[in-house]
Motif scaffolding. Structure first.
Motif, PDB file in Angstrom:
ATOM      1  N   UNK A  60      16.555  32.878 -80.416  1.00 13.34           N
ATOM      2  CA  UNK A  60      15.675  33.987 -80.052  1.00 13.34           C
ATOM      3  C   UNK A  60      16.303  34.909 -79.014  1.00 13.34           C
ATOM      4  N   UNK A  61      17.200  34.392 -78.154  1.00 18.03           N
ATOM      5  CA  UNK A  61      17.873  35.299 -77.226  1.00 18.03           C
ATOM      6  C   UNK A  61      18.869  36.202 -77.960  1.00 18.03           C
ATOM      7  N   UNK A  62      19.438  35.701 -79.057  1.00 17.30           N
ATOM      8  CA  UNK A  62      20.318  36.548 -79.864  1.00 17.30           C
ATOM      9  C   UNK A  62      19.515  37.657 -80.534  1.00 17.30           C
ATOM     10  N   UNK A  63      18.393  37.300 -81.143  1.00 21.15           N
ATOM     11  CA  UNK A  63      17.631  38.270 -81.930  1.00 21.15           C
ATOM     12  C   UNK A  63      16.852  39.253 -81.067  1.00 21.15           C
ATOM     13  N   UNK A  64      16.628  38.919 -79.793  1.00 24.25           N
ATOM     14  CA  UNK A  64      15.980  39.871 -78.888  1.00 24.25           C
ATOM     15  C   UNK A  64      16.992  40.597 -78.017  1.00 24.25           C
ATOM     16  N   UNK A  65      18.265  40.363 -78.274  1.00 20.97           N
ATOM     17  CA  UNK A  65      19.362  41.036 -77.556  1.00 20.97           C
ATOM     18  C   UNK A  65      19.330  40.725 -76.059  1.00 20.97           C
ATOM     19  N   UNK A  66      18.902  39.508 -75.706  1.00 21.89           N
ATOM     20  CA  UNK A  66      18.889  39.115 -74.298  1.00 21.89           C
ATOM     21  C   UNK A  66      19.914  38.034 -73.985  1.00 21.89           C
ATOM     22  N   UNK A  67      20.711  37.627 -74.963  1.00 25.20           N
ATOM     23  CA  UNK A  67      21.794  36.680 -74.721  1.00 25.20           C
ATOM     24  C   UNK A  67      22.928  37.428 -74.041  1.00 25.20           C
ATOM     25  N   UNK A  68      23.145  37.150 -72.782  1.00 22.56           N
ATOM     26  CA  UNK A  68      24.105  37.924 -72.001  1.00 22.56           C
ATOM     27  C   UNK A  68      25.543  37.685 -72.447  1.00 22.56           C
ATOM     28  N   UNK A  69      25.816  36.541 -73.086  1.00 22.09           N
ATOM     29  CA  UNK A  69      27.197  36.251 -73.459  1.00 22.09           C
ATOM     30  C   UNK A  69      27.660  37.102 -74.632  1.00 22.09           C
ATOM     31  N   UNK A  70      26.745  37.403 -75.567  1.00 21.78           N
ATOM     32  CA  UNK A  70      27.121  38.177 -76.741  1.00 21.78           C
ATOM     33  C   UNK A  70      28.055  37.452 -77.679  1.00 21.78           C
ATOM     34  N   UNK A  71      28.226  36.135 -77.511  1.00 16.19           N
ATOM     35  CA  UNK A  71      29.214  35.395 -78.288  1.00 16.19           C
ATOM     36  C   UNK A  71      28.601  34.463 -79.317  1.00 16.19           C
ATOM     37  N   UNK A  72      27.281  34.394 -79.387  1.00 23.50           N
ATOM     38  CA  UNK A  72      26.629  33.443 -80.277  1.00 23.50           C
ATOM     39  C   UNK A  72      26.413  34.076 -81.642  1.00 23.50           C
ATOM     40  N   UNK A  73      27.501  34.284 -82.371  1.00 22.39           N
ATOM     41  CA  UNK A  73      27.415  35.031 -83.625  1.00 22.39           C
ATOM     42  C   UNK A  73      26.778  34.243 -84.753  1.00 22.39           C
ATOM     43  N   UNK A 104      12.348  37.745 -84.937  1.00 20.93           N
ATOM     44  CA  UNK A 104      12.503  37.188 -83.599  1.00 20.93           C
ATOM     45  C   UNK A 104      13.040  35.758 -83.663  1.00 20.93           C
ATOM     46  N   UNK A 105      12.895  35.091 -84.813  1.00 21.03           N
ATOM     47  CA  UNK A 105      13.544  33.810 -85.084  1.00 21.03           C
ATOM     48  C   UNK A 105      14.171  33.898 -86.470  1.00 21.03           C
ATOM     49  N   UNK A 119       9.913  36.979 -71.709  1.00 19.12           N
ATOM     50  CA  UNK A 119      11.254  36.632 -71.249  1.00 19.12           C
ATOM     51  C   UNK A 119      11.797  35.495 -72.112  1.00 19.12           C
ATOM     52  N   UNK A 120      12.679  35.781 -73.068  1.00 19.43           N
ATOM     53  CA  UNK A 120      13.180  34.717 -73.950  1.00 19.43           C
ATOM     54  C   UNK A 120      13.936  33.619 -73.216  1.00 19.43           C
ATOM     55  N   UNK A 121      14.380  33.872 -71.995  1.00 17.49           N
ATOM     56  CA  UNK A 121      15.097  32.839 -71.246  1.00 17.49           C
ATOM     57  C   UNK A 121      14.178  31.713 -70.804  1.00 17.49           C
ATOM     58  N   UNK A 122      12.888  32.008 -70.629  1.00 17.45           N
ATOM     59  CA  UNK A 122      11.979  31.017 -70.053  1.00 17.45           C
ATOM     60  C   UNK A 122      10.703  30.816 -70.857  1.00 17.45           C
ATOM     61  N   UNK A 123      10.667  31.310 -72.076  1.00 17.72           N
ATOM     62  CA  UNK A 123       9.501  31.124 -72.941  1.00 17.72           C
ATOM     63  C   UNK A 123       9.966  31.260 -74.386  1.00 17.72           C
ATOM     64  N   UNK A 124       9.125  30.840 -75.312  1.00 13.25           N
ATOM     65  CA  UNK A 124       9.475  30.996 -76.726  1.00 13.25           C
ATOM     66  C   UNK A 124       8.337  31.692 -77.462  1.00 13.25           C
ATOM     67  N   UNK A 125       8.649  32.355 -78.573  1.00 14.09           N
ATOM     68  CA  UNK A 125       7.652  33.181 -79.263  1.00 14.09           C
ATOM     69  C   UNK A 125       6.883  32.461 -80.360  1.00 14.09           C
ATOM     70  N   UNK A 126       7.097  31.160 -80.548  1.00 15.55           N
ATOM     71  CA  UNK A 126       6.593  30.494 -81.740  1.00 15.55           C
ATOM     72  C   UNK A 126       5.071  30.432 -81.800  1.00 15.55           C
TER      73      UNK A 126
END
Length: 1008
Positions: free
Chosen positions: A198-211, A410-411, A989-996
């Motif tokens: 979900x951090x990848x799909x919401x563009x909040x993964x700061x690393x940008x490497x989880x392809x 989002x997932x 905040x996808x870092x501390x919650x989930x959308x399910x």
């Protein structure tokens, strides 16, 4: 800085070689010790019900006592398990109630199990019965003291000084989660700020490497790359564009026996990456019979899941074999299925309008030199086809907005197929071999926001109209309506195999060796991308390219002034024929040899040593095939990169005080020492020690403490990756500004180092049997940390003085600045996407050794079992409280606190559970709590509390025997995450919650 302790390394390796070759032969036998008449100290046991064989293995592990028995002696027998504080003698007696087995003590304070003689029967005995009994007595007994606990290389280490959390298969079932990834990432000690779908799909993964939308585990917020993940004690290969973290979503849940989570630095035991902790996923091996599982689950609006698995195993007197297969599928969760993810206009929820000015119809932009950004000045009118417009048609002061979340997920959709095979075979009474192999193929698909672009349109375009008579204009344009969202699909393969053996050397010594291979292979395909070279041709900005089949004069020019239906299929297919495809391959090959046994005996017990050597060979390569800014495919290759790591390690465990020499307030005192030297073919050498102390002043209380140095070597990509850059938008004072973001490797990186301290207490009540309390204080401080500081706080970089060293402001009127931007853009996929003078800054996101990171806090745990309502009530609570989470951005800079900020770890997470069981039924509930915190702008983000519930029925007779049905509901009251005015246009905040949201699942399990 490269640590070079050459003389120490030579002494360490020399000692290892001498110990392996000579210890079991040269050491004299320990003198026989008089049998003590002092009562043994009680031990806290927590042994799950199931096969008697598994219960005995758990007993040996938890008691630290040797246990010998024949495999056929316990074949097919069951145990009800054991919980509470007992002496080892009492515990083994309780486990063997109503089992026809006699227990005998041996000279090493261990136990030997033998078949109980049958009473004389008046009926004739079955033929062959006597022969079977005699065979059992003659069979070579199995030594369960060989159990190795995560956090130690010594067999039968028992309770260790480092904090260790064990998650059993029963715990996984009770959690209501279908996958190991879900269970591990929801531990209170884990942080979900990156390396999750979900951090990848919401563009909040700061690393940008989880392809490949993998799932990593980030213990203590120290980074997924600083958490070492093992499977059966063997390393996994890295995944992602950097190959620097393990993908736990590749592991089957049905084949899992238990997971051991070591919450302490352990580089002295395992080497690189074991900074935040170690997760050892132990898959089933000794399994008799068969087990089938079927699971169906669903959430509101999507994310339905299906799981089917089957595990079968056989056990014989000298070995065993097991095979397991599992298939899992989960549908995507569309952003539109949740109010807090479906629309980027967050004003109805009390937030900001996060929609983009890249829209359809578009906006004519004008460069505001003072603001350093393009601002929308005229809106292209809606509801028209882009023909017949006049200068008066444009709406000055009006802005068109685009909901970038429309049509996205989002997932992701995921399908996983896994297979696992394991065997053990004794070739002689002293030699045993074992092996295992696993393979997982995970397919994924998802939709991301469509392509936006700033278009430069001139009078060469036949549809060009200027509202103010200019010869050209920049139009902020969104292509989602015409090209659709960016639909991506791919595949991730995870494979591993291991073969090893154990040789009994005599006099308590055992030698072991293994070879292991693991690989991760990722493929990701993103078709339908905007090709800016073709777009410029279709706009008329460049001449028709005879190398392409498209001709603007024949097939039509691209019309950027319309709203729906303005462009035909031919032109849209042409400009949307771009693509980006990624490929990554990572492998690790390990050869390990070690020996362990008793050196001598102290009054407190045997002093044990483990000593060994290891060689690892790691490879990584990646390739990107793209056609987004040129008429032909471009290929960018990274690697193949290779490194070799050689290591030597030793560990000593000395019981200074034990049952035979206990003192007032010192019932037990044990000291452990470990050290490991690793030499890298590319980044130098490092030696790391660890010391642990366990002190039990009485039978109810145990105190423990550890200190250790850990390290993480830079990943191959972090060292060797070519430097590159691209265009992106970052916020400053409420305005999104176009910047050139640089990224890439750094050949001058050195390993990052860390110091870790823990201190804890474990209490087992004598007054209230079944009550266990535990507290652990921890402090980990990174130095020379490898990272990309701007990515760690990417949306708060511009205008922040802490990141001034990484940001160069661009003056659009300075030719030197513009020339630098042009030079950096050359060869990137961002060439021609935006005018050079539209860039406001160059942001350096390349890898480097930074200042540091410090995490401090306390873990609290409580367990209690009560007799209630004719059944048993199990209560548990786990709490993690962070007191510090702070960074030093550059060496010598001030420490900055990131605790309780959006996208960062928060100070308090807890899970409280209660399970009541009676007969065939059990039911339970768990309360999950996340504390409140604040955004970088200072706005409060509310606390989040959810409730999970479960009910289970287990059959006891006939066909229903061995059948279990479980209905579980996560987030029973469907409570949305707390509101957060997220810059990415999602209201959480996808870092501390989930959308399910609420998720209900039914699982059927049948033992055959």
């Amino acid at each position: 800085m490269v640590v070079r302790l050459t003389s120490l390394r030579r002494r360490l390796l020399a000692g290892i070689a001498v110990s392996i070759l000579a210890a079991p032969l040269a050491l004299p036998a320990a003198p026989a010790r008089a049998q003590s008449t002092a009562p043994a100290a009680p031990v806290a046991f927590d042994i799950a019900g199931g096969s008697l064989d598994a219960a005995l293995i758990a007993f040996a592990k938890q008691s630290g006592r040797p246990l010998l028995y024949s495999q056929s002696l316990v074949q097919g027998l069951q145990s009800a398990g054991l919980k509470g504080r007992f002496t080892p003698e009492d515990a083994i007696a309780r486990l063997l109630v109503n089992v026809p087995v006699n227990v005998e003590r041996n000279s090493s304070q261990g136990f030997v199990l033998k078949r109980r003689a049958q009473p004389i029967a008046y009926a004739q005995a079955a033929p062959g019965a006597a022969d079977e009994t005699e065979a059992d007595e003659a069979a070579e007994p199995r030594a369960v003291e060989g159990v190795v606990v995560t956090g130690s290389q010594i067999r039968g280490a028992g309770e260790i000084a480092s904090p260790l959390v064990t998650v059993s298969q029963a715990d996984i079932d009770r959690s209501g989660r279908a996958t190991l990834a879900e269970v591990l990432t929801e531990l209170p000690q884990a942080f979900g700020g990156q390396n999750s779908p979900d951090t990848v799909l919401t563009n909040t993964d700061r690393s940008g490497a989880n392809n490949s939308v993998s799932t990593g585990v980030n213990l203590r917020g120290l980074g997924a790359s600083s958490t070492l993940v093992l499977v059966n004690g063997r390393r996994m290969a890295g995944t992602g564009l950097s190959g620097d973290f393990a993908d736990v979503s590749a592991l089957p849940s049905a084949a899992t026996e238990r997971v051991e989570v070591l919450l302490d630095g352990a580089s002295a035991i395992y080497g690189s990456d074991a900074v935040g902790g170690v997760i050892n996923i132990i898959l089933k091996r000794d399994f008799e019979g068969a087990e089938s599982r079927v699971r169906l689950g669903a959430a509101r609006g999507g994310a339905s899941e299906r799981l089917v698995s089957h595990t079968a195993g056989a056990v014989w007197s000298s070995g065993n074999i097991l095979a397991s297969v599992e298939a899992y599928q989960r549908d995507a969760l569309p952003s539109a299925a949740r109010a807090f993810t479906g629309n980027a206009d967050l004003r109805p929820q009390g937030g900001t309008d996060r929609r983009l000015t890249f829209s359809h119809p578009g906006n004519i932009m004008v460069l505001d030199v003072a603001a350093g950004a393009y601002v929308p000045t005229w809106a292209i009118p809606a509801g028209q086809t882009g023909t017949g417009l006049t200068p008066a048609s444009f709406q000055r002061g009006v802005v068109n907005y685009e909901n970038q979340r429309e049509g996205t997920d989002v997932l992701p959709e995921q399908t996983r197929r896994s297979g696992y095979l394991a065997f053990t075979q004794a070739l002689s009474p002293r030699l045993e071999i074992s092996g295992d192999a696993r393979f997982t193929r995970r397919d994924f698909a998802f939709a991301l926001p469509g392509s936006p672009a700033n278009l430069t349109v001139t009078r060469a375009n036949p549809y060009f109209v200027s509202p103010n008579g200019s010869a050209s204009h920049v139009i902020a344009y969104a292509f989602t309506d015409e090209l659709g969202p960016l639909r991506t699909h791919g595949r991730s393969d995870s494979a591993a195999a291991s073969l090893g053996g154990h040789l009994d050397l005599g006099r308590t010594w055992r030698a072991s060796a293994y070879g292991a291979y693991a690989e991760e292979s990722g493929r990701r395909f993103s078709p339908g991308r905007l090709n800016t070279r073709f777009l410029n041709e279709a706009l008329g900005n460049i001449a028709d390219d005879p190398a392409t089949a498209f001709s603007a004069a024949r097939d039509g020019y691209f019309n950027p002034f319309g709203d729906g239906g303005a462009n035909g299929r031919a032109v849209l297919d042409f400009i949307g024929s771009g693509y980006i495809n990624w490929r990554t391959d990572s492998t690790v090959t390990t050869y390990n040899a070690q020996a362990d046994g008793a050196l001598f005996t102290l009054p407190g017990g045997e002093v044990k040593l483990a000593v060994g050597a290891q060689e690892r060979r790691e490879t990584f390569e990646a390739a990107t095939l793209s056609m987004t800014s040129a008429a032909r495919q471009s290929v960018s290759r990274t690697g193949p990169f290779r490194r070799t790591v050689t290591a030597g390690f030793l560990e000593i465990r000395a019981p200074v005080v034990g049952p035979d020499n206990a003192l007032p307030l010192v019932r037990r005192l044990e000291v452990s020492l470990a050290a490991r030297t690793e030499r890298y073919s590319d980044v130098g050498e490092t030696t790391n020690p660890k010391v642990g102390v366990v002190w039990a002043p009485g039978s109810a209380l145990t105190l423990r403490a550890t200190y250790g140095r850990s390290f993480r070597a830079p990943s191959l990509k972090q060292v060797f990756d070519p430097q590159d850059g691209g265009a992106t938008f970052l916020p400053q004072a409420g305005v999104n500004k176009l910047v050139l973001l640089r990224f890439g490797g750094n050949p001058n990186l050195t390993p990052e180092t860390a110091e870790s301290w823990t201190a804890g207490a474990d209490f087992v009540s004598r007054r209230w049997p079944g009550l266990r309390l535990s507290a652990t204080w921890f402090d980990t401080q990174f130095r020379n940390q490898i990272g990309t500081p701007v990515y760690d706080n990417i949306f708060n970089v511009l205008g922040n003085p802490a990141y001034g060293a990484f940001v160069q402001t661009i003056d659009p009127n300075n030719p030197a600045d513009l020339a630098k931007v042009d030079a950096l853009l050359a060869g990137t996929t961002s060439v021609g996407l935006y005018p050079t003078n539209a860039f406001t800054a160059i942001v350096d996101g390349r890898n480097l050794n930074t200042g540091g990171l410090q995490v401090r806090g306390v873990d609290l745990s409580a367990r209690h079992r009560l007799a209630v309502g004719g059944g048993g009530l199990d209560l548990s609570a786990d709490v993690t409280k962070l007191t510090d989470y702070r960074r030093m951005i550059t060496p010598g800079a001030a420490w900055l606190s990131f605790l309780d900020l959006d996208g960062q770890p928060i100070d308090l997470r807890a899970r409280v559970s209660a399970t009541w069981s009676r007969g065939a039924w059990s039911s339970g509930a768990s309360l999950n709590y996340t504390d409140d915190y604040r955004s970088a702008a200072g706005a409060r983000i509310d606390r989040w509390t959810t409730l999970d519930a479960q009910i289970t029925w287990r059959g006891e007779r006939g066909f229903a025997e061995g059948l279990a049905a479980t209905l579980s509901v996560r987030n029973l009251f469907d409570k949305d995450p707390p509101f957060f005015d997220n810059l990415q246009g999602v209201a959480y905040d996808p870092a501390n919650a989930d959308p399910l949201g609420r998720f209900a699942a039914l699982q059927l399990t049948k033992r055959w």
